[in-house]
Design a protein around this motif. Sequence first.
Motif: not given
Length: 90
Positions: A12-17
């Motif tokens: 999810x961090x990769x998507x939020x980034x």
Amino acid sequence: MNAPLLAVLADVRALLARPDNDFAWSSFADRDGALAELDALTARVRTTGEVPSSLRILFAPTGPIQEVAISSGWGDAFLTLADRFDDVCP
């Protein structure tokens, strides 16, 4: 350590980034704010092995992550991540 949860958080961090995300409808001020909040919660999971209650709010239907996901075009990917989150955090 809760490796399955940490894997969900990393995804999810990769998507939020993503640089083209729209944070207007979420409670996050912006990309940096979202990542800082998620990073702090991830650190708590790494340290304690427990699931902070605020993570459940972030992954809730119409929660901040879903708001970003829908307005940024990755709503289906969020639903998959939310299912994985629910599986590791019953």
